[in-house]
Design a protein around this motif. Sequence first.
Motif, PDB file in Angstrom:
ATOM      1  N   ARG A 179       2.402   0.866   5.487  1.00 32.68           N
ATOM      2  CA  ARG A 179       1.760   1.689   4.338  1.00 32.68           C
ATOM      3  C   ARG A 179       2.219   2.795   4.758  1.00 32.68           C
ATOM      4  O   ARG A 179       3.471   3.574   5.241  1.00 32.68           O
ATOM      5  CB  ARG A 179      -0.071   2.542   5.173  1.00 32.68           C
ATOM      6  CG  ARG A 179      -0.626   1.553   4.637  1.00 32.68           C
ATOM      7  CD  ARG A 179      -1.877   2.105   5.488  1.00 32.68           C
ATOM      8  NE  ARG A 179      -2.779   1.043   4.753  1.00 32.68           N
ATOM      9  CZ  ARG A 179      -3.958   1.048   3.999  1.00 32.68           C
ATOM     10  NH1 ARG A 179      -3.844   1.904   3.151  1.00 32.68           N
ATOM     11  NH2 ARG A 179      -4.673  -0.151   3.378  1.00 32.68           N
TER      12      ARG A 179
ATOM     13  N   ARG B 208       5.628  -6.130   4.824  1.00 34.26           N
ATOM     14  CA  ARG B 208       5.012  -7.356   5.421  1.00 34.26           C
ATOM     15  C   ARG B 208       3.853  -6.527   5.760  1.00 34.26           C
ATOM     16  O   ARG B 208       2.976  -6.626   6.680  1.00 34.26           O
ATOM     17  CB  ARG B 208       5.673  -6.756   6.884  1.00 34.26           C
ATOM     18  CG  ARG B 208       6.248  -6.648   7.611  1.00 34.26           C
ATOM     19  CD  ARG B 208       6.017  -6.445   8.735  1.00 34.26           C
ATOM     20  NE  ARG B 208       6.804  -5.286  10.052  1.00 34.26           N
ATOM     21  CZ  ARG B 208       6.574  -4.306  10.078  1.00 34.26           C
ATOM     22  NH1 ARG B 208       4.406  -4.159   9.628  1.00 34.26           N
ATOM     23  NH2 ARG B 208       6.172  -3.472  10.585  1.00 34.26           N
ATOM     24  N   GLY B 209       3.187  -4.908   4.786  1.00 32.96           N
ATOM     25  CA  GLY B 209       1.917  -4.588   4.588  1.00 32.96           C
ATOM     26  C   GLY B 209       2.264  -2.971   5.335  1.00 32.96           C
ATOM     27  O   GLY B 209       1.014  -2.771   5.733  1.00 32.96           O
TER      28      GLY B 209
ATOM     29  N   GLU C 269       0.891  -0.929  -0.136  1.00 32.26           N
ATOM     30  CA  GLU C 269       0.283   0.169   0.142  1.00 32.26           C
ATOM     31  C   GLU C 269       0.931   1.136   0.297  1.00 32.26           C
ATOM     32  O   GLU C 269       1.832   1.500   1.265  1.00 32.26           O
ATOM     33  CB  GLU C 269      -0.913  -0.314   1.462  1.00 32.26           C
ATOM     34  CG  GLU C 269      -1.655  -0.847   1.151  1.00 32.26           C
ATOM     35  CD  GLU C 269      -2.803  -1.374  -0.040  1.00 32.26           C
ATOM     36  OE1 GLU C 269      -3.395  -0.374  -0.043  1.00 32.26           O
ATOM     37  OE2 GLU C 269      -3.139  -1.788  -0.135  1.00 32.26           O
TER      38      GLU C 269
ATOM     39  N   ASP D 257      -0.798  -3.204  -4.190  1.00 31.48           N
ATOM     40  CA  ASP D 257      -0.718  -3.895  -4.944  1.00 31.48           C
ATOM     41  C   ASP D 257      -0.277  -3.463  -6.527  1.00 31.48           C
ATOM     42  O   ASP D 257       0.585  -2.735  -6.347  1.00 31.48           O
ATOM     43  CB  ASP D 257      -1.716  -5.360  -4.970  1.00 31.48           C
ATOM     44  CG  ASP D 257      -1.833  -5.779  -3.237  1.00 31.48           C
ATOM     45  OD1 ASP D 257      -0.435  -5.918  -2.748  1.00 31.48           O
ATOM     46  OD2 ASP D 257      -2.207  -6.693  -2.443  1.00 31.48           O
TER      47      ASP D 257
END
Length: 241
Positions: free
Chosen positions: A112, A109-110, A2, A197
């Motif tokens: 932002r 790992r996500g 993101e 993504d």
Amino acid sequence: MELLLMSNSTNHGSRRFGHAREELRDFYGDAEVLFVPYALADHDSYTAAVAESFAEAGVRVRGVHTVSDPAAALAEAAGIFVGGGNSFRLLRALQRGGLIEAIRTAVGRGARYGGASAGTNMACPTLRTTNDMPIVEPMGFATLGLIDFQINPHYQDPIPDSSHMGESRQQRIAEFLEENDVPVLGLREGAWLRVSDDSIVLRGHTARLFRRDVPPEEWGVDADLSFLTGSARRFDNPAAS
């Protein structure tokens, strides 16, 4: 992955981040954001100014320079924002602090990642399409490589009949494309990319896309630029530059 990649933090006549306040709130939500202030010399004042602006969007900010281990803090962060300023100074600071891999780890790992101007340059494969003066010498031009194409923040169109004899942004980008077969997106003031993504959407304002052997292309607000994913085909060994 993101990402929120902004051309600029301040539009003429408006408050800092005023043009993207709702986007910041939507992007970060309740996450505390670690702010990376290394593109400017005065880290404390810069962080305070950004924290005030983000607070107007309901987003909490902490300066990464205030923690004992910035690399560890970034690797574990839920939200990161890299501010604008001088891209060369910023990249050198990230390299010296071991922060490149820390940010990549976090995003992987996500976490932002957001950036404006120099912070947006950092998301590209290399620093080579910045507008900045090289006031310091980084250890190579390779940056985070979170996206597969280059961005030119603060893109300005050529001015017809201008008496200025220096190269326009369009001419500079054409020179880049003579050496590198990698698309360059010129983000005008007030524009940003929302990346999720493989999805890439242009928001806020328009942009101009430059590709080798292709006439420049105009793209409007809410345009789907997802076709740029995986578009990088060749750099002349950017990691060794």
